[in-house]
Scaffold this active site. Structure first.
Site, short mmCIF file in Angstrom:
data_model
loop_
_atom_site.label_atom_id
_atom_site.label_comp_id
_atom_site.label_asym_id
_atom_site.label_seq_id
_atom_site.Cartn_x
_atom_site.Cartn_y
_atom_site.Cartn_z
N ASN A 78 -6.44 0.80 -1.83
CA ASN A 78 -5.32 1.46 -1.16
C ASN A 78 -5.07 0.98 0.28
O ASN A 78 -3.99 1.19 0.84
CB ASN A 78 -5.49 2.99 -1.16
CG ASN A 78 -5.28 3.63 -2.52
OD1 ASN A 78 -5.90 4.65 -2.83
ND2 ASN A 78 -4.41 3.06 -3.36
N ASP B 257 -2.81 11.29 -8.91
CA ASP B 257 -1.80 10.22 -8.84
C ASP B 257 -0.39 10.79 -8.98
O ASP B 257 -0.19 11.82 -9.63
CB ASP B 257 -2.08 9.19 -9.95
CG ASP B 257 -1.41 7.85 -9.66
OD1 ASP B 257 -0.96 7.62 -8.52
OD2 ASP B 257 -1.33 7.03 -10.60
C1 IPE Z 1 -5.74 5.55 -7.86
O1 IPE Z 1 -4.38 5.62 -7.75
C2 IPE Z 1 -6.37 5.84 -6.52
C3 IPE Z 1 -6.27 7.22 -6.06
C4 IPE Z 1 -5.78 8.22 -6.74
C5 IPE Z 1 -6.81 7.46 -4.75
P1 IPE Z 1 -3.47 4.32 -7.49
O2 IPE Z 1 -2.07 4.79 -7.47
O3 IPE Z 1 -3.96 3.64 -6.26
O4 IPE Z 1 -3.81 3.42 -8.75
P2 IPE Z 1 -2.95 2.27 -9.44
O5 IPE Z 1 -2.57 1.32 -8.36
O6 IPE Z 1 -1.75 2.92 -10.04
O7 IPE Z 1 -3.85 1.69 -10.48
C1 IPE Z 2 -1.76 9.09 -5.27
O1 IPE Z 2 -0.37 8.99 -5.31
C2 IPE Z 2 -2.30 9.13 -3.87
C3 IPE Z 2 -3.06 7.93 -3.47
C4 IPE Z 2 -3.29 6.90 -4.22
C5 IPE Z 2 -3.57 7.90 -2.12
P1 IPE Z 2 0.38 7.60 -5.22
O2 IPE Z 2 0.71 7.33 -3.78
O3 IPE Z 2 -0.40 6.52 -5.87
O4 IPE Z 2 1.70 7.92 -6.02
P2 IPE Z 2 2.49 6.93 -6.99
O5 IPE Z 2 1.54 6.41 -8.00
O6 IPE Z 2 3.05 5.85 -6.13
O7 IPE Z 2 3.56 7.79 -7.58
MG MG Z 3 -0.40 5.79 -7.77
#
Ligand code: IPE
Ligand code: IPE
Ligand code: MG
Length: 246
Positions: free
Chosen positions: A65, A17
């Site tokens: 997602n 993340d």
């Molecule tokens: C969790 O991250 C999913 C992945 C790392 C693929 P998110 O960024 O989607 O989770 P939330 O929305 O912060 O809970």
């Molecule tokens: C994790 O990074 C990747 C996926 C969930 C696909 P994020 O895209 O969730 O990054 P933040 O949480 O917005 O920083």
């Molecule tokens: Mg995220």
């Protein structure tokens, strides 16, 4: 059940993340963070192998997602395609088996074809396994497993009275994968976001503020060190786990 004293976890699962925030901090588009995140994926696959971790699961795309802006979803699918095309030769060279969890049948066709090819090409490797969680959500996994289990009961393949965690868990996506010993989440968030809810029942958790594009082999090694200091009790008392006093 894994040995409580094993200092190297057999299975490390990572909630990758912070790509978006990494990009935002630099005034870059979110996709640039995802691009850098793919570089980290490569580094961490190699690092986990070098550290002797046998299974690594990477949460790459959740069922939730899909609700992100269409251009971001499209870019993520493009990156996944790029990664699979580029990485297959390395997986074969390093003898890493690829598995997936999640509803991959709902992924775009080009991604599905590449996944199938990579899974088949690496299926004979036994030393190290990379599990990609794609279109994964623990709740959908649970519903799918419950449906498959009910069908097996109706078909007479399973007796309802024989139901147990052992028989039921065969219907989860992770049937042939040991439970994670260590779950790491980057970016400072302290939540599980629908990841391996049942399998992580007795996992150790390590949360780090490091954003995924900045996560290094040293950060992984530090998480493993933290894990090694934990006492996994699995419901027992500390005294029960220690060798009997003489
Ligand atoms: C969790 O991250 C999913 C992945 C790392 C693929 P998110 O960024 O989607 O989770 P939330 O929305 O912060 O809970
Ligand atoms: C994790 O990074 C990747 C996926 C969930 C696909 P994020 O895209 O969730 O990054 P933040 O949480 O917005 O920083
Ligand atoms: Mg995220």
């Amino acid at each position: 059940m894994p040995s409580p004293s094993a200092s190297i976890p057999t299975h490390v699962a990572i909630i990758m993340d912070g790509n978006g925030r990494w990009a935002k901090q630099r005034g870059l588009p979110r996709i640039e963070g995802h691009r850098r995140g793919v570089d980290t994926v490569r580094t961490i696959i190699n690092a986990s192998r070098e550290l002797g971790i046998r299974y690594i699961t990477l949460y790459a795309f959740s069922v939730e997602n899909w609700k992100r802006p269409q251009d971001e979803v499209g870019a993520l699918m493009g990156l996944l395609e790029y990664f699979l095309k580029k990485e297959l030769a390395n997986l074969v060279k390093d003898k890493v088996r690829l598995l997936t969890i999640g509803r991959t049948q709902e992924m775009p066709e080009n991604v599905r074809t590449l996944l199938q090819k990579a899974v088949e090409a690496t299926s004979s490797f036994t030393g190290h396994t990379l599990v990609l969680a794609l279109n994964y959500g623990a709740r959908t996994e649970m519903v799918d497993a419950a449906r498959a289990y009910a069908q097996a009961v109706a078909a007479g393949e399973v007796k309802l009275n024989d139901s147990s965690w052992e028989t039921f868990s065969r219907y989860l996506n992770t049937a042939d994968i040991p439970d994670p010993d260590l779950v790491i989440r980057t970016s400072g968030e302290m939540r599980i976001s629908n990841f391996l809810l049942l399998q992580a029942a007795y996992a150790e958790f390590v949360f780090t503020p490091v954003l995924w594009p900045d996560f290094t082999k040293a950060d992984l090694a530090a998480a493993v060190e933290t894990y090694a200091k934990r006492e996994r009790r699995f419901g027992l008392t500390s005294e029960q786990l220690k060798p009997a006093a003489t």
